[in-house]
Design a protein around this motif. Structure first.
Motif, short mmCIF file in Angstrom:
data_model
loop_
_atom_site.label_atom_id
_atom_site.label_comp_id
_atom_site.label_asym_id
_atom_site.label_seq_id
_atom_site.Cartn_x
_atom_site.Cartn_y
_atom_site.Cartn_z
N VAL A 174 0.86 -1.18 0.00
CA VAL A 174 0.00 0.00 0.00
C VAL A 174 0.90 1.23 0.00
O VAL A 174 2.07 1.16 0.39
CB VAL A 174 -0.95 0.03 1.22
CG1 VAL A 174 -2.02 -1.05 1.10
CG2 VAL A 174 -0.18 -0.14 2.53
N PRO A 175 0.37 2.40 -0.42
CA PRO A 175 1.23 3.58 -0.58
C PRO A 175 1.55 4.32 0.71
O PRO A 175 2.15 5.39 0.67
CB PRO A 175 0.41 4.47 -1.52
CG PRO A 175 -1.01 4.09 -1.25
CD PRO A 175 -0.98 2.61 -0.97
N GLY A 176 1.18 3.79 1.84
CA GLY A 176 1.42 4.41 3.13
C GLY A 176 0.38 3.90 4.11
O GLY A 176 -0.32 2.92 3.85
N VAL A 177 0.30 4.55 5.26
CA VAL A 177 -0.77 4.23 6.22
C VAL A 177 -2.04 4.89 5.68
O VAL A 177 -2.12 6.12 5.58
CB VAL A 177 -0.43 4.75 7.63
CG1 VAL A 177 -1.56 4.37 8.60
CG2 VAL A 177 0.89 4.16 8.11
N LEU A 178 -3.01 4.09 5.32
CA LEU A 178 -4.19 4.59 4.62
C LEU A 178 -5.13 5.33 5.56
O LEU A 178 -5.37 4.91 6.70
CB LEU A 178 -4.93 3.44 3.94
CG LEU A 178 -4.11 2.65 2.91
CD1 LEU A 178 -4.95 1.54 2.30
CD2 LEU A 178 -3.57 3.58 1.82
N ALA A 179 -5.68 6.42 5.04
CA ALA A 179 -6.58 7.25 5.84
C ALA A 179 -8.02 6.77 5.80
O ALA A 179 -8.80 7.10 6.70
CB ALA A 179 -6.51 8.71 5.36
N GLY A 180 -8.38 5.98 4.78
CA GLY A 180 -9.80 5.65 4.60
C GLY A 180 -10.13 4.19 4.60
O GLY A 180 -11.18 3.80 4.08
N GLY A 181 -9.26 3.33 5.12
CA GLY A 181 -9.56 1.92 5.19
C GLY A 181 -9.26 1.19 3.89
O GLY A 181 -8.69 1.77 2.95
N PRO A 182 -9.63 -0.10 3.81
CA PRO A 182 -9.32 -0.91 2.62
C PRO A 182 -9.84 -0.27 1.35
O PRO A 182 -10.96 0.24 1.29
CB PRO A 182 -10.05 -2.23 2.92
CG PRO A 182 -10.20 -2.28 4.40
CD PRO A 182 -10.38 -0.85 4.83
N GLY A 183 -9.02 -0.29 0.31
CA GLY A 183 -9.42 0.29 -0.96
C GLY A 183 -9.09 1.76 -1.10
O GLY A 183 -9.07 2.29 -2.21
N SER A 184 -8.83 2.43 -0.01
CA SER A 184 -8.47 3.85 -0.06
C SER A 184 -7.06 4.01 -0.58
O SER A 184 -6.20 3.17 -0.36
CB SER A 184 -8.57 4.46 1.35
OG SER A 184 -7.97 5.74 1.39
#
Length: 268
Positions: A174-184
């Motif tokens: 993933v491109p980092g710690v995601l702000a919006g959950g799976p798929g974000s």
């Protein structure tokens, strides 16, 4: 931010070269792509790069069902992660990279304040321009029992053993710690110990086959590395990318690559 990085620790997540839900799976084609990037990075900065590799399904499978009554139950992790390290060493050697697989349990024990590191061997490897290759391991505790010491925590070996400016870069799927959950695809740009509670709130639970806590486990470990003085990053890995040399540069000179930065405070 443009200061020279004295030591760069690159951690290639197991999910990039392995399907964790499959038994003893290792994608040798993907591994070869990342090995080429690491070999190039090492050639650009010999003595300033340490590689940490995730165990993927091989490492997770070794510790998925442990006997709680056996103090040496995690021992199979040592064999499993050495097999993974050896695959990396073989790929790097094929590319002409001078490298050496380091057994973490031989240079680290766990004490009341976390990892207690004897960094001399790794330091000498670096001084001779040899790339140390590390992975998770079963590590001895003060009570004589072995504990699983996953690859997310292994950068502490370098962070605690190096007095200079250390950067930890974690390549993941993933491109980092995601702000919006799976798929974000929106990432949290920066996390500090003070802002970490909100970041943890946004992280979804790990899959049942993942023994490391997935992104939550990574963030916990990276916050520890940041408290020890490292500047840490989470970004997406791509085995077809031309190189990773930007990781040695000040962040202001990076290409337009999404990432999350984890630091102890917002200065610098």
């Amino acid at each position: 931010m443009d200061d020279v990085v004295d030591l760069l620790v690159v951690k290639v997540g197991g999910s990039l070269v392995s399907e964790k839900a499959r038994r003893d799976h290792l994608d040798h084609d993907a591994l070869a792509g990342y090995a080429a990037q690491i070999a190039d990075l090492h050639a650009a900065a010999p003595g300033r790069v340490v590689l940490v590799v995730g165990g993927g399904s091989i490492g997770h499978g070794a510790v998925r069902h442990l006997d709680a009554d056996d103090p040496l139950a995690p021992l199979p992790l040592t064999r499993a992660t050495f097999d993974v390290k050896w695959s990396w060493v073989r790929a790097l050697r094929d590319l002409g990279s001078r490298c050496f697989p380091v057994q973490v349990a031989a240079i680290c024990v766990l004490g009341p304040r976390g990892p207690e590191v004897s960094f001399g061997t790794v330091r000498r490897l670096l001084d001779h321009g040899i790339l140390p290759v590390l992975a998770g391991d079963s590590v001895l505790c003060a009570d004589g029992a072995l504990r699983v010491f996953g690859s997310d925590h292994v950068p502490a070996v370098a962070v605690r053993g190096t007095p200079g400016r250390t950067r930890v870069a974690v390549l993941t799927d993933v491109p980092g710690v995601l702000a919006g959950g799976p798929g974000s695809q929106e990432v949290i740009p920066e996390i500090t110990p003070g802002s970490s509670a909100e970041a943890f709130r946004r992280i979804w639970p790990a899959a049942a086959h993942d023994t490391s806590g997935s992104m939550g486990g990574k963030l916990t470990a990276l916050l520890d590395h940041a408290r020890d003085g490292a500047e840490c990053f989470v970004l997406r890995g791509d085995p077809t990318a031309p190189d990773l040399r930007f990781l040695l540069e000040g962040r202001g000179r990076w290409p337009d690559v999404p990432h999350t930065r984890i630091v102890a405070d917002t200065t610098g």
